[in-house]
Design a protein around this motif. Structure first.
Motif, PDB file in Angstrom:
ATOM      1  N   TRP A  39       0.675  -0.915  -0.022  1.00 51.28           N
ATOM      2  CA  TRP A  39      -0.237   0.186   0.129  1.00 51.28           C
ATOM      3  C   TRP A  39       0.573   0.962   0.385  1.00 51.28           C
ATOM      4  O   TRP A  39       0.217   2.422  -0.755  1.00 51.28           O
ATOM      5  N   GLN A  40       1.823   1.212   1.141  1.00 50.33           N
ATOM      6  CA  GLN A  40       3.102   2.553   0.603  1.00 50.33           C
ATOM      7  C   GLN A  40       3.304   2.531  -0.381  1.00 50.33           C
ATOM      8  O   GLN A  40       3.530   4.052  -1.084  1.00 50.33           O
ATOM      9  N   ALA A  41       3.713   1.281  -1.435  1.00 48.37           N
ATOM     10  CA  ALA A  41       4.368   1.744  -2.650  1.00 48.37           C
ATOM     11  C   ALA A  41       3.158   1.869  -3.544  1.00 48.37           C
ATOM     12  O   ALA A  41       3.701   2.848  -4.626  1.00 48.37           O
ATOM     13  N   TYR A  42       2.145   2.169  -3.589  1.00 48.89           N
ATOM     14  CA  TYR A  42       0.887   2.089  -4.127  1.00 48.89           C
ATOM     15  C   TYR A  42       0.513   3.834  -3.734  1.00 48.89           C
ATOM     16  O   TYR A  42      -0.052   4.677  -4.476  1.00 48.89           O
ATOM     17  N   ALA A  43       0.237   4.308  -3.353  1.00 54.68           N
ATOM     18  CA  ALA A  43       0.410   5.371  -1.878  1.00 54.68           C
ATOM     19  C   ALA A  43       2.003   6.367  -2.596  1.00 54.68           C
ATOM     20  O   ALA A  43       0.982   7.718  -1.993  1.00 54.68           O
ATOM     21  N   THR A  44       2.821   6.336  -2.916  1.00 54.47           N
ATOM     22  CA  THR A  44       3.735   6.822  -2.915  1.00 54.47           C
ATOM     23  C   THR A  44       4.289   7.817  -3.929  1.00 54.47           C
ATOM     24  O   THR A  44       4.272   6.774  -5.141  1.00 54.47           O
ATOM     25  N   PRO A  45       4.306   8.726  -4.210  1.00 54.68           N
ATOM     26  CA  PRO A  45       4.144   9.706  -5.452  1.00 54.68           C
ATOM     27  C   PRO A  45       6.026   9.305  -6.254  1.00 54.68           C
ATOM     28  O   PRO A  45       6.510   9.426  -5.148  1.00 54.68           O
ATOM     29  N   GLY A  46       6.282   9.290  -7.230  1.00 57.10           N
ATOM     30  CA  GLY A  46       7.646   8.492  -8.166  1.00 57.10           C
ATOM     31  C   GLY A  46       8.181   9.314  -8.888  1.00 57.10           C
ATOM     32  O   GLY A  46       7.663  10.309  -9.659  1.00 57.10           O
ATOM     33  N   ASN A  47       8.778   8.842 -10.040  1.00 60.04           N
ATOM     34  CA  ASN A  47       9.278  10.057 -10.849  1.00 60.04           C
ATOM     35  C   ASN A  47       8.160  10.250 -11.843  1.00 60.04           C
ATOM     36  O   ASN A  47       8.147  12.202 -12.798  1.00 60.04           O
ATOM     37  N   PRO A  48       7.276   9.603 -12.490  1.00 57.73           N
ATOM     38  CA  PRO A  48       5.825   9.763 -13.266  1.00 57.73           C
ATOM     39  C   PRO A  48       5.037  11.325 -12.699  1.00 57.73           C
ATOM     40  O   PRO A  48       4.818  12.542 -12.916  1.00 57.73           O
ATOM     41  N   HIS A  49       4.804  10.944 -11.502  1.00 53.66           N
ATOM     42  CA  HIS A  49       4.513  13.218 -10.940  1.00 53.66           C
ATOM     43  C   HIS A  49       5.295  13.334 -10.448  1.00 53.66           C
ATOM     44  O   HIS A  49       5.857  14.832 -10.960  1.00 53.66           O
ATOM     45  N   LYS A  50       6.698  13.567 -10.471  1.00 53.70           N
ATOM     46  CA  LYS A  50       7.244  14.437 -10.670  1.00 53.70           C
ATOM     47  C   LYS A  50       7.178  15.105 -12.469  1.00 53.70           C
ATOM     48  O   LYS A  50       7.515  16.377 -12.239  1.00 53.70           O
ATOM     49  N   LEU A  51       6.974  14.031 -12.947  1.00 59.23           N
ATOM     50  CA  LEU A  51       6.839  14.478 -14.594  1.00 59.23           C
ATOM     51  C   LEU A  51       5.693  15.549 -14.350  1.00 59.23           C
ATOM     52  O   LEU A  51       5.782  17.020 -15.415  1.00 59.23           O
ATOM     53  N   MET A  52       5.022  15.872 -13.745  1.00 60.15           N
ATOM     54  CA  MET A  52       3.459  15.954 -13.515  1.00 60.15           C
ATOM     55  C   MET A  52       3.691  17.643 -13.036  1.00 60.15           C
ATOM     56  O   MET A  52       3.197  18.418 -13.898  1.00 60.15           O
ATOM     57  N   ALA A  53       5.348  17.283 -12.218  1.00 60.60           N
ATOM     58  CA  ALA A  53       4.437  18.438 -11.135  1.00 60.60           C
ATOM     59  C   ALA A  53       5.362  19.520 -11.990  1.00 60.60           C
ATOM     60  O   ALA A  53       5.404  20.374 -11.618  1.00 60.60           O
ATOM     61  N   ASP A  54       6.129  18.320 -13.030  1.00 60.39           N
ATOM     62  CA  ASP A  54       7.177  20.343 -13.903  1.00 60.39           C
ATOM     63  C   ASP A  54       6.479  20.903 -14.893  1.00 60.39           C
ATOM     64  O   ASP A  54       7.002  21.580 -15.215  1.00 60.39           O
ATOM     65  N   GLU A  55       5.190  20.403 -14.723  1.00 62.87           N
ATOM     66  CA  GLU A  55       3.950  21.586 -15.219  1.00 62.87           C
ATOM     67  C   GLU A  55       3.767  22.387 -14.407  1.00 62.87           C
ATOM     68  O   GLU A  55       2.574  22.748 -15.150  1.00 62.87           O
TER      69      GLU A  55
END
Length: 213
Positions: free
Chosen positions: A55-71
């Motif tokens: 569940w922690q792995a499922y809920a933790t933002p990773g590199n794809p979320h950083k890609l979205m945050a760049d926008e």
């Protein structure tokens, strides 16, 4: 998943067999069912520590979320539309305010502008599912009452994301497929292309070039 498919197949087979027996012996007295169903193997349950880790792995933002945050920020949108493959292009403009929500897990974009001489307002969300390794995008606006939902993956080589979904055509009430290609051109430029299907053929229906302020 294999166990689930096997169980469903077994149930369907039993249901079909029972229907055949009933048709063959419709005038026969009821006979108690003595067939014992074979027990299907069940998945071994995870211990509490493994469940918590999953569940922690499922809920933790990773590199794809950083890609979205760049926008995150405000973007000017130059929009071009085509009614069909041979139609003349129509132009519109809007501005998009993009932010991350719910602890950096999702991207939300709010669009405002003018389209066909009318005020335009829309909202999109973008998610990356750590469990399925897929992106999901949704879009709603004040030009309709439906929601567009598409799912796809990001290609690091082309710096683009291809998403596919279905939308209901308001002219006939039927579902039609659509495809979206979202490309990271450079740090301050994005391009979104929409492809619709008309008369059984795909055509480019929209292109939005986004420039960050």
């Amino acid at each position: 998943m294999k166990n689930l498919i096997a169980t469903l197949a077994l149930s369907l087979l039993c249901f079909t067999s029972c229907k055949k027996d009933i048709k063959a012996d419709v005038n026969s007295p009821m006979i108690p069912d003595t067939v014992t169903a074979e027990e299907t193997a069940t998945e071994a349950p995870l211990d509490s520590a493994a469940q918590m880790q999953a569940w922690q792995a499922y809920a933790t933002p990773g590199n794809p979320h950083k890609l979205m945050a760049d926008e995150v920020g405000t973007w000017n949108c130059d929009m071009t539309f085509w009614a069909d493959a041979d139609a003349k292009p129509e132009k519109a403009t809007s501005a998009a305010d993009i932010k991350m929500i719910l602890g950096g897990r999702y991207q939300e974009a709010n669009y405002k502008g003018t389209m066909m001489g009318q005020p335009f307002e829309g909202k999109s969300t973008l998610a990356y599912n750590n469990a399925s390794n897929e992106y999901t995008t949704t879009f709603i606006d004040n030009m309709g009452t439906g929601m567009m939902v598409a799912i796809g993956k990001y290609d690091e080589k082309t710096k683009s994301m291809e998403l596919k979904g279905d939308m209901v055509n308001p002219l006939n009430g039927k579902k039609t497929p659509y495809r979206e290609v979202y490309t990271i051109v450079d740090a301050r430029t994005r391009k979104m292309e929409m492809f619709d299907v008309k008369n059984g053929k795909e055509y480019k229906s929209m292109e939005i070039v986004m420039t960050k302020k």
